[in-house]
Motif scaffolding. Structure first.
Motif, PDB file in Angstrom:
ATOM      1  N   GLY A  35     -10.419  -3.764  -2.687  1.00 46.44           N
ATOM      2  CA  GLY A  35      -9.481  -4.345  -1.727  1.00 46.44           C
ATOM      3  C   GLY A  35      -8.305  -3.422  -1.452  1.00 46.44           C
ATOM      4  O   GLY A  35      -7.864  -3.274  -0.309  1.00 46.44           O
ATOM      5  N   GLN A  36      -7.812  -2.786  -2.501  1.00 48.27           N
ATOM      6  CA  GLN A  36      -6.695  -1.864  -2.317  1.00 48.27           C
ATOM      7  C   GLN A  36      -7.125  -0.622  -1.550  1.00 48.27           C
ATOM      8  O   GLN A  36      -6.367  -0.089  -0.747  1.00 48.27           O
ATOM      9  N   GLN A  41      -7.006   2.335   3.644  1.00 45.26           N
ATOM     10  CA  GLN A  41      -7.723   2.901   4.785  1.00 45.26           C
ATOM     11  C   GLN A  41      -7.204   2.305   6.097  1.00 45.26           C
ATOM     12  O   GLN A  41      -7.010   3.039   7.078  1.00 45.26           O
ATOM     13  N   ILE A  42      -6.971   1.011   6.120  1.00 42.41           N
ATOM     14  CA  ILE A  42      -6.415   0.372   7.321  1.00 42.41           C
ATOM     15  C   ILE A  42      -5.033   0.934   7.619  1.00 42.41           C
ATOM     16  O   ILE A  42      -4.705   1.250   8.764  1.00 42.41           O
ATOM     17  N   HIS A  43      -4.206   1.064   6.576  1.00 43.31           N
ATOM     18  CA  HIS A  43      -2.857   1.608   6.735  1.00 43.31           C
ATOM     19  C   HIS A  43      -2.916   3.018   7.330  1.00 43.31           C
ATOM     20  O   HIS A  43      -2.146   3.347   8.248  1.00 43.31           O
ATOM     21  N   LEU A  83       3.303   5.856   3.578  1.00 42.01           N
ATOM     22  CA  LEU A  83       1.861   6.032   3.414  1.00 42.01           C
ATOM     23  C   LEU A  83       1.556   6.829   2.146  1.00 42.01           C
ATOM     24  O   LEU A  83       0.610   6.510   1.408  1.00 42.01           O
ATOM     25  N   ALA A  84       2.344   7.843   1.873  1.00 43.56           N
ATOM     26  CA  ALA A  84       2.156   8.628   0.647  1.00 43.56           C
ATOM     27  C   ALA A  84       2.391   7.762  -0.592  1.00 43.56           C
ATOM     28  O   ALA A  84       1.642   7.859  -1.577  1.00 43.56           O
ATOM     29  N   ALA A  85       3.404   6.912  -0.553  1.00 38.97           N
ATOM     30  CA  ALA A  85       3.668   6.010  -1.681  1.00 38.97           C
ATOM     31  C   ALA A  85       2.509   5.027  -1.867  1.00 38.97           C
ATOM     32  O   ALA A  85       2.125   4.720  -3.004  1.00 38.97           O
ATOM     33  N   HIS A  86       1.961   4.535  -0.766  1.00 39.87           N
ATOM     34  CA  HIS A  86       0.807   3.634  -0.841  1.00 39.87           C
ATOM     35  C   HIS A  86      -0.376   4.359  -1.470  1.00 39.87           C
ATOM     36  O   HIS A  86      -1.084   3.798  -2.317  1.00 39.87           O
ATOM     37  N   TYR A  87      -0.615   5.599  -1.081  1.00 43.42           N
ATOM     38  CA  TYR A  87      -1.712   6.371  -1.649  1.00 43.42           C
ATOM     39  C   TYR A  87      -1.529   6.559  -3.152  1.00 43.42           C
ATOM     40  O   TYR A  87      -2.475   6.405  -3.929  1.00 43.42           O
TER      41      TYR A  87
END
Length: 111
Positions: A35-36, A41-43, A83-87
């Motif tokens: 799920g994450q 990927q959507i982000h 986005l980098a933090a999410h990754y």
């Protein structure tokens, strides 16, 4: 090892319950990781689409009015940091998923 049938049955039941609990935790971890990964990927797709749109708007307005300051860089950098933090947050889930051994037989669907 005991010869009492009751003690053997209790030990076997406890071992089976521990195994079921471990498999349930493993399936939950795999579902959460999947799920994450999908959320990241959507982000990333939305990020690329919006940044392309902002660049196109800047380019169209710059062609008609003369090239101006590239303002699209600011949302690119700001959102890029997010986005980098999410990754980084999601990457840890990807690293801890088992790939070999008996745990690899537990699939995402729980089968």
């Amino acid at each position: 090892m005991t010869t009492d049938p009751f003690d053997r049955a209790v030990a076997r039941t406890v071992a089976e319950n521990d195994d079921r609990r471990r498999q349930r935790r493993q399936r939950a971890r795999l579902r959460r990781g999947a799920g994450q990964k999908k959320a990241f990927q959507i982000h990333a797709v939305v990020f690329v689409a919006v940044q392309a749109l902002l660049f196109a708007i800047w380019l169209a307005s710059s062609i008609t009015d003369g090239f101006d300051h590239p303002w699209f860089i600011y949302p690119l950098l700001g959102w890029g940091i997010g986005l980098a933090a999410h990754y980084i947050a999601v990457r840890n889930c990807w690293r801890h998923q088992p790939k070999t051994g008996s745990d690899a037989r537990v699939s995402y669907s729980g089968q």
